[in-house]
Scaffold this motif. Structure first.
Motif, PDB file in Angstrom:
ATOM      1  N   ARG A   1       5.333  -4.070 -24.750  1.00 40.80           N
ATOM      2  CA  ARG A   1       4.441  -3.370 -23.844  1.00 40.80           C
ATOM      3  C   ARG A   1       3.877  -4.371 -22.833  1.00 40.80           C
ATOM      4  O   ARG A   1       3.903  -5.580 -23.070  1.00 40.80           O
ATOM      5  N   PRO A   2       3.346  -3.883 -21.714  1.00 37.82           N
ATOM      6  CA  PRO A   2       2.649  -4.801 -20.804  1.00 37.82           C
ATOM      7  C   PRO A   2       1.460  -5.461 -21.497  1.00 37.82           C
ATOM      8  O   PRO A   2       0.989  -4.997 -22.540  1.00 37.82           O
ATOM      9  N   LEU A   3       0.984  -6.533 -20.891  1.00 38.19           N
ATOM     10  CA  LEU A   3      -0.115  -7.287 -21.483  1.00 38.19           C
ATOM     11  C   LEU A   3      -1.321  -6.388 -21.721  1.00 38.19           C
ATOM     12  O   LEU A   3      -1.743  -5.644 -20.838  1.00 38.19           O
ATOM     13  N   GLU A   4      -1.895  -6.478 -22.921  1.00 34.11           N
ATOM     14  CA  GLU A   4      -3.099  -5.740 -23.288  1.00 34.11           C
ATOM     15  C   GLU A   4      -4.070  -6.684 -23.976  1.00 34.11           C
ATOM     16  O   GLU A   4      -3.666  -7.606 -24.703  1.00 34.11           O
ATOM     17  N   LEU A   5      -5.343  -6.438 -23.750  1.00 35.74           N
ATOM     18  CA  LEU A   5      -6.406  -7.198 -24.394  1.00 35.74           C
ATOM     19  C   LEU A   5      -7.116  -6.312 -25.407  1.00 35.74           C
ATOM     20  O   LEU A   5      -7.062  -5.086 -25.314  1.00 35.74           O
ATOM     21  N   ALA A   6      -7.761  -6.927 -26.377  1.00 33.16           N
ATOM     22  CA  ALA A   6      -8.525  -6.195 -27.393  1.00 33.16           C
ATOM     23  C   ALA A   6     -10.004  -6.420 -27.141  1.00 33.16           C
ATOM     24  O   ALA A   6     -10.468  -7.569 -27.090  1.00 33.16           O
ATOM     25  N   PHE A   7     -10.743  -5.341 -26.970  1.00 34.82           N
ATOM     26  CA  PHE A   7     -12.158  -5.453 -26.610  1.00 34.82           C
ATOM     27  C   PHE A   7     -12.937  -6.184 -27.704  1.00 34.82           C
ATOM     28  O   PHE A   7     -12.899  -5.830 -28.883  1.00 34.82           O
ATOM     29  N   GLY A   8     -13.644  -7.247 -27.288  1.00 31.87           N
ATOM     30  CA  GLY A   8     -14.524  -7.971 -28.188  1.00 31.87           C
ATOM     31  C   GLY A   8     -13.846  -8.839 -29.222  1.00 31.87           C
ATOM     32  O   GLY A   8     -14.516  -9.345 -30.124  1.00 31.87           O
ATOM     33  N   VAL A   9     -12.542  -9.071 -29.114  1.00 28.25           N
ATOM     34  CA  VAL A   9     -11.807  -9.832 -30.126  1.00 28.25           C
ATOM     35  C   VAL A   9     -11.334 -11.146 -29.512  1.00 28.25           C
ATOM     36  O   VAL A   9     -10.573 -11.140 -28.528  1.00 28.25           O
TER      37      VAL A   9
ATOM     38  N   THR B   1       0.845  -1.191   0.000  1.00 29.36           N
ATOM     39  CA  THR B   1       0.000   0.000   0.000  1.00 29.36           C
ATOM     40  C   THR B   1       0.881   1.242   0.000  1.00 29.36           C
ATOM     41  O   THR B   1       2.058   1.194   0.372  1.00 29.36           O
ATOM     42  N   ASP B   2       0.287   2.365  -0.413  1.00 28.33           N
ATOM     43  CA  ASP B   2       1.026   3.623  -0.428  1.00 28.33           C
ATOM     44  C   ASP B   2       0.896   4.319   0.916  1.00 28.33           C
ATOM     45  O   ASP B   2       0.364   3.761   1.890  1.00 28.33           O
ATOM     46  N   GLU B   3       1.366   5.572   0.976  1.00 28.78           N
ATOM     47  CA  GLU B   3       1.325   6.303   2.235  1.00 28.78           C
ATOM     48  C   GLU B   3      -0.087   6.619   2.688  1.00 28.78           C
ATOM     49  O   GLU B   3      -0.325   6.908   3.872  1.00 28.78           O
ATOM     50  N   LEU B   4      -1.066   6.543   1.783  1.00 32.27           N
ATOM     51  CA  LEU B   4      -2.464   6.777   2.147  1.00 32.27           C
ATOM     52  C   LEU B   4      -3.192   5.485   2.500  1.00 32.27           C
ATOM     53  O   LEU B   4      -4.384   5.510   2.795  1.00 32.27           O
ATOM     54  N   GLY B   5      -2.486   4.365   2.477  1.00 35.75           N
ATOM     55  CA  GLY B   5      -3.114   3.086   2.788  1.00 35.75           C
ATOM     56  C   GLY B   5      -3.884   2.475   1.644  1.00 35.75           C
ATOM     57  O   GLY B   5      -4.642   1.523   1.846  1.00 35.75           O
ATOM     58  N   GLN B   6      -3.705   2.978   0.436  1.00 37.16           N
ATOM     59  CA  GLN B   6      -4.422   2.460  -0.719  1.00 37.16           C
ATOM     60  C   GLN B   6      -3.574   1.399  -1.420  1.00 37.16           C
ATOM     61  O   GLN B   6      -2.343   1.484  -1.448  1.00 37.16           O
ATOM     62  N   LEU B   7      -4.245   0.431  -1.977  1.00 43.38           N
ATOM     63  CA  LEU B   7      -3.562  -0.654  -2.671  1.00 43.38           C
ATOM     64  C   LEU B   7      -2.854  -0.134  -3.917  1.00 43.38           C
ATOM     65  O   LEU B   7      -3.377   0.706  -4.645  1.00 43.38           O
ATOM     66  N   GLN B   8      -1.670  -0.661  -4.143  1.00 43.97           N
ATOM     67  CA  GLN B   8      -0.883  -0.255  -5.310  1.00 43.97           C
ATOM     68  C   GLN B   8      -1.027  -1.295  -6.419  1.00 43.97           C
ATOM     69  O   GLN B   8      -0.883  -2.495  -6.184  1.00 43.97           O
ATOM     70  N   TYR B   9      -1.315  -0.796  -7.598  1.00 44.54           N
ATOM     71  CA  TYR B   9      -1.359  -1.643  -8.785  1.00 44.54           C
ATOM     72  C   TYR B   9      -0.239  -1.232  -9.726  1.00 44.54           C
ATOM     73  O   TYR B   9       0.004  -0.046  -9.934  1.00 44.54           O
ATOM     74  N   ILE B  10       0.450  -2.229 -10.284  1.00 41.80           N
ATOM     75  CA  ILE B  10       1.527  -1.982 -11.239  1.00 41.80           C
ATOM     76  C   ILE B  10       1.180  -2.659 -12.556  1.00 41.80           C
ATOM     77  O   ILE B  10       0.316  -3.556 -12.616  1.00 41.80           O
ATOM     78  N   ASP B  11       1.840  -2.242 -13.620  1.00 39.65           N
ATOM     79  CA  ASP B  11       1.585  -2.822 -14.931  1.00 39.65           C
ATOM     80  C   ASP B  11       1.968  -4.301 -14.957  1.00 39.65           C
ATOM     81  O   ASP B  11       2.896  -4.741 -14.269  1.00 39.65           O
ATOM     82  N   PHE B  12       1.244  -5.064 -15.757  1.00 36.09           N
ATOM     83  CA  PHE B  12       1.610  -6.456 -16.010  1.00 36.09           C
ATOM     84  C   PHE B  12       3.001  -6.478 -16.643  1.00 36.09           C
ATOM     85  O   PHE B  12       3.385  -5.557 -17.357  1.00 36.09           O
ATOM     86  N   PRO B  13       3.811  -7.498 -16.368  1.00 32.46           N
ATOM     87  CA  PRO B  13       5.158  -7.550 -16.961  1.00 32.46           C
ATOM     88  C   PRO B  13       5.143  -7.359 -18.477  1.00 32.46           C
ATOM     89  O   PRO B  13       4.197  -7.735 -19.170  1.00 32.46           O
ATOM     90  N   THR B  14       6.209  -6.789 -18.986  1.00 35.13           N
ATOM     91  CA  THR B  14       6.307  -6.465 -20.415  1.00 35.13           C
ATOM     92  C   THR B  14       6.427  -7.730 -21.252  1.00 35.13           C
ATOM     93  O   THR B  14       7.216  -8.636 -20.942  1.00 35.13           O
ATOM     94  N   CYS B  15       5.654  -7.802 -22.328  1.00 39.20           N
ATOM     95  CA  CYS B  15       5.701  -8.928 -23.269  1.00 39.20           C
ATOM     96  C   CYS B  15       6.702  -8.600 -24.374  1.00 39.20           C
ATOM     97  O   CYS B  15       6.653  -7.523 -24.974  1.00 39.20           O
ATOM     98  N   SER B  16       7.598  -9.533 -24.649  1.00 42.58           N
ATOM     99  CA  SER B  16       8.608  -9.285 -25.686  1.00 42.58           C
ATOM    100  C   SER B  16       7.983  -9.205 -27.081  1.00 42.58           C
ATOM    101  O   SER B  16       8.569  -8.607 -27.991  1.00 42.58           O
TER     102      SER B  16
END
Length: 330
Positions: free
Chosen positions: A85-93, A66-81
């Motif tokens: 870029r980090p993992l991305e999905l295509a809407f509806g595909v 968590t950060d200094e405000l007590g909120q959960l931290q989210y980071i990017d998915f690991p980079t795909c070679s």
């Protein structure tokens, strides 16, 4: 003239009233269309990229950070070679996605152990709608006016949709076996209510006993995602399940098959098997002495009246010629 002027005022007032009413109608229609336009601006288009972020965890205990405000931290998915870029999905595909992690560092290797051992899940999230500059400026889950989280784990999960990745495998002393083939299922909200909106998502490893890869620190790891989209929160109908179900069509098919098999068996018995048996039975009866030859003592053939063939009298007589069966007398 005065009378005409007086009578024209009611017509003018009616005209003004009509113009004011029409203006009010246009204003109301414009105000109703405004939310629809805003909704269209914050809706996914087919093929639009959807970023994936995951909870930041410690490698010592697997607890979330968590950060200094007590909120959960989210980071990017690991980079795909494959994409850089980090993992991305295509809407509806629906498609197959390969995401290769070039180097498994020591911290990430320990996180893999937590994920596989189910000590800490690989908890990720995706935006329910396209992120605006205000909503994407912070990694932490935002809160509303009542201090309720509106992110993936909050009580009002509207901004993000949870995506928990159930990664399975086997832990060894020096390495891990990762089931790196995963199904990724996503449900879109119905177009009639919330077009271009994500309703639910889930991912899980499949065939962990046969389709896995060995990983040690420093290796590369390729994750194979089979992505499938559903147009509503309801699963498609027609699935028979593992054990299957009995439908009326299946029952009718079984009855027709049984009737056809019975008809074939009856036709074969009456047209082929039964005539052959009757013919064989008739031959046996004829060969047992009905107007032909019988068998006497010693197994030699003789006429049905007991006289020997070729003069042999059988058990009671000798000589050649036809005998009465009494044999030679002294």
């Amino acid at each position: 003239m005065a009378h005409r002027a007086i009578t024209s005022f009611p017509s003018l007032s009616i005209l003004l009233t009509s113009l004011l009413s029409f203006h009010a109608y246009l204003a109301a229609a414009a105000s109703e269309q405004q939310p629809l336009k805003e909704q269209e601006k914050t809706a996914y288009k087919i093929g639009q990229a959807i970023p994936v972020t995951c909870l930041n965890r410690t490698i010592d205990t697997g607890e979330h950070i968590t950060d200094e405000l007590g909120q959960l931290q989210y980071i990017d998915f690991p980079t795909c070679s494959e994409t850089g870029r980090p993992l991305e999905l295509a809407f509806g595909v629906d498609k197959e996605i390969n995401c290769t992690l070039d180097f498994i560092s020591d911290p990430f290797f320990h996180l893999l152990e937590f994920y596989i051992h189910n000590d800490a899940p690989l908890t990720c999230r995706i935006p329910t709608r396209p992120l605006t500059p205000d909503s994407s400026s912070s990694i932490a889950i935002p809160v509303d006016s009542t201090n309720n989280q509106v992110g993936a784990l909050g009580s009002q999960s509207t901004l993000y949709t949870p995506l928990v990745v159930a990664l399975t495998g086997t832990l060894q002393l020096s390495h891990v076996h990762v089931a790196n083939y995963l199904n990724l299922l996503l449900h879109a909200a119905p177009k009639s209510t919330s077009p271009g909106t994500i309703d639910a998502a889930s991912a899980y490893s499949v065939s962990s006993g046969t389709r896995h890869t060995k990983v040690i620190i420093g290796d590369a790891l390729t994750l194979h995602f089979s992505v499938r989209w559903y147009p509503s929160p309801v699963l498609p109908s027609g699935w028979a399940g593992v054990g299957g179900h009995i439908f009326l069509s299946t029952l009718v098919y079984c009855l027709l098959s049984a009737g056809a098999a019975t008809a074939v068996c009856i036709a074969y018995f009456r047209g082929v098997a039964l005539p052959r048996r009757l013919q064989r039975y008739a031959k046996d009866k004829v060969g047992n002495g009905l107007g032909g030859y019988g068998y006497g003592a010693g197994g030699l053939p003789q006429h049905g009246n007991g006289t020997a063939k070729n003069g042999y009298a059988g058990y009671g007589g000798y000589g050649y010629g036809v005998s009465t069966g009494t044999g030679k007398r002294d």
